[in-house]
Design a protein around this motif. Structure first.
Motif, PDB file in Angstrom:
ATOM      1  N   MET A  18      32.390  68.138  38.438  1.00 23.46           N
ATOM      2  CA  MET A  18      31.106  67.977  39.106  1.00 23.46           C
ATOM      3  C   MET A  18      30.601  66.562  38.885  1.00 23.46           C
ATOM      4  SD  MET A  18      27.968  70.507  38.814  1.00 23.46           S
ATOM      5  CE  MET A  18      26.321  69.988  38.919  1.00 23.46           C
ATOM      6  N   ASP A  19      30.120  65.948  39.943  1.00 18.71           N
ATOM      7  CA  ASP A  19      29.640  64.575  39.896  1.00 18.71           C
ATOM      8  C   ASP A  19      28.148  64.574  39.571  1.00 18.71           C
ATOM      9  OD1 ASP A  19      29.224  61.913  40.157  1.00 18.71           O
ATOM     10  OD2 ASP A  19      29.828  61.778  42.253  1.00 18.71           O
ATOM     11  N   ASN A  20      27.770  64.013  38.432  1.00 20.23           N
ATOM     12  CA  ASN A  20      26.367  64.000  37.997  1.00 20.23           C
ATOM     13  C   ASN A  20      25.701  62.644  38.183  1.00 20.23           C
ATOM     14  OD1 ASN A  20      26.386  66.674  37.183  1.00 20.23           O
ATOM     15  ND2 ASN A  20      27.217  66.152  35.180  1.00 20.23           N
ATOM     16  N   ARG A  21      26.286  61.787  38.996  1.00 18.70           N
ATOM     17  CA  ARG A  21      25.681  60.478  39.215  1.00 18.70           C
ATOM     18  C   ARG A  21      24.341  60.624  39.924  1.00 18.70           C
ATOM     19  NH1 ARG A  21      29.199  57.067  42.799  1.00 18.70           N
ATOM     20  NH2 ARG A  21      29.421  59.068  43.807  1.00 18.70           N
ATOM     21  N   ILE A  22      23.434  59.755  39.565  1.00 18.22           N
ATOM     22  CA  ILE A  22      22.153  59.671  40.257  1.00 18.22           C
ATOM     23  C   ILE A  22      22.242  58.463  41.175  1.00 18.22           C
ATOM     24  CG2 ILE A  22      19.676  59.273  40.029  1.00 18.22           C
ATOM     25  CD1 ILE A  22      19.926  60.452  37.183  1.00 18.22           C
ATOM     26  N   ILE A  23      22.096  58.697  42.451  1.00 18.16           N
ATOM     27  CA  ILE A  23      22.159  57.610  43.423  1.00 18.16           C
ATOM     28  C   ILE A  23      20.774  57.451  44.021  1.00 18.16           C
ATOM     29  CG2 ILE A  23      23.211  56.781  45.544  1.00 18.16           C
ATOM     30  CD1 ILE A  23      25.664  58.497  44.797  1.00 18.16           C
TER      31      ILE A  23
ATOM     32  N   LEU B 189      13.293  46.872  37.346  1.00 17.58           N
ATOM     33  CA  LEU B 189      12.456  47.929  36.794  1.00 17.58           C
ATOM     34  C   LEU B 189      13.164  49.286  36.856  1.00 17.58           C
ATOM     35  CD1 LEU B 189       9.719  48.668  35.588  1.00 17.58           C
ATOM     36  CD2 LEU B 189       8.873  48.969  37.912  1.00 17.58           C
ATOM     37  N   TYR B 190      13.773  49.587  37.995  1.00 16.12           N
ATOM     38  CA  TYR B 190      14.488  50.861  38.124  1.00 16.12           C
ATOM     39  C   TYR B 190      15.717  50.911  37.222  1.00 16.12           C
ATOM     40  CZ  TYR B 190      11.735  53.135  41.703  1.00 16.12           C
ATOM     41  OH  TYR B 190      10.725  53.768  42.369  1.00 16.12           O
ATOM     42  N   GLN B 191      16.431  49.793  37.061  1.00 13.71           N
ATOM     43  CA  GLN B 191      17.586  49.772  36.168  1.00 13.71           C
ATOM     44  C   GLN B 191      17.160  49.997  34.723  1.00 13.71           C
ATOM     45  OE1 GLN B 191      19.220  45.942  37.285  1.00 13.71           O
ATOM     46  NE2 GLN B 191      20.890  46.926  38.380  1.00 13.71           N
ATOM     47  N   LEU B 192      16.009  49.473  34.364  1.00 12.59           N
ATOM     48  CA  LEU B 192      15.485  49.672  33.018  1.00 12.59           C
ATOM     49  C   LEU B 192      15.099  51.136  32.795  1.00 12.59           C
ATOM     50  CD1 LEU B 192      14.653  48.163  30.398  1.00 12.59           C
ATOM     51  CD2 LEU B 192      12.399  47.899  31.416  1.00 12.59           C
ATOM     52  N   ALA B 193      14.451  51.724  33.779  1.00 12.68           N
ATOM     53  CA  ALA B 193      13.980  53.104  33.651  1.00 12.68           C
ATOM     54  C   ALA B 193      15.106  54.129  33.801  1.00 12.68           C
ATOM     55  CB  ALA B 193      12.896  53.377  34.687  1.00 12.68           C
TER      56      ALA B 193
ATOM     57  N   PRO C 109      18.934  53.739  33.575  1.00  9.79           N
ATOM     58  CA  PRO C 109      20.173  52.967  33.395  1.00  9.79           C
ATOM     59  C   PRO C 109      21.435  53.676  33.883  1.00  9.79           C
ATOM     60  CG  PRO C 109      19.338  53.739  31.277  1.00  9.79           C
ATOM     61  CD  PRO C 109      18.299  54.086  32.307  1.00  9.79           C
ATOM     62  N   GLU C 110      21.396  54.992  33.972  1.00  7.95           N
ATOM     63  CA  GLU C 110      22.573  55.737  34.407  1.00  7.95           C
ATOM     64  C   GLU C 110      22.676  55.844  35.930  1.00  7.95           C
ATOM     65  OE1 GLU C 110      19.167  58.385  34.598  1.00  7.95           O
ATOM     66  OE2 GLU C 110      19.828  56.994  33.067  1.00  7.95           O
ATOM     67  N   ALA C 111      21.659  55.427  36.632  1.00  3.32           N
ATOM     68  CA  ALA C 111      21.621  55.590  38.088  1.00  3.32           C
ATOM     69  C   ALA C 111      22.364  54.471  38.812  1.00  3.32           C
ATOM     70  CB  ALA C 111      20.178  55.628  38.575  1.00  3.32           C
ATOM     71  N   GLU C 112      22.923  54.826  39.937  1.00  2.05           N
ATOM     72  CA  GLU C 112      23.511  53.842  40.852  1.00  2.05           C
ATOM     73  C   GLU C 112      22.415  53.506  41.860  1.00  2.05           C
ATOM     74  OE1 GLU C 112      26.904  53.959  44.245  1.00  2.05           O
ATOM     75  OE2 GLU C 112      27.368  54.937  42.346  1.00  2.05           O
TER      76      GLU C 112
END
Length: 80
Positions: free
Chosen positions: A1-6, A22-26, A28-31
């Motif tokens: 299962m793919d759990n990536r946040i896009i 700002l979004y990368q800081l908040a 970090p696991e998201a694409e």
């Protein structure tokens, strides 16, 4: 299962860098993809050709530096 946040963020073109940071800081696991919107006729190709564009872009640059000072200092504390 793919759990990536896009995530796709649409924002004013001259605000795109700070928004991405700002979004990368908040999240970090998201694409994250940023879709800059041409606003007020300011683009990366012409911002320097009009006083209003220069003011907007350098104002945004100043806000980038000011907004992340505390976050970067906190990050450095965690690295010790």
């Amino acid at each position: 299962m793919d759990n990536r946040i896009i995530t796709m963020i649409c924002c004013k073109s001259f605000h795109a860098r700070r928004c991405l940071m700002l979004y990368q800081l908040a999240f970090p696991e998201a694409e994250i993809s940023v879709v800059p919107v041409d606003c007020y006729g300011i683009t990366r190709d012409n911002w320097h050709m009009q006083e209003y564009g220069v003011d907007r872009v350098f104002g945004e640059l100043a806000r980038c530096g000011n907004q992340f000072v505390g976050d970067i200092k906190e990050y450095l504390k965690c690295q010790k």
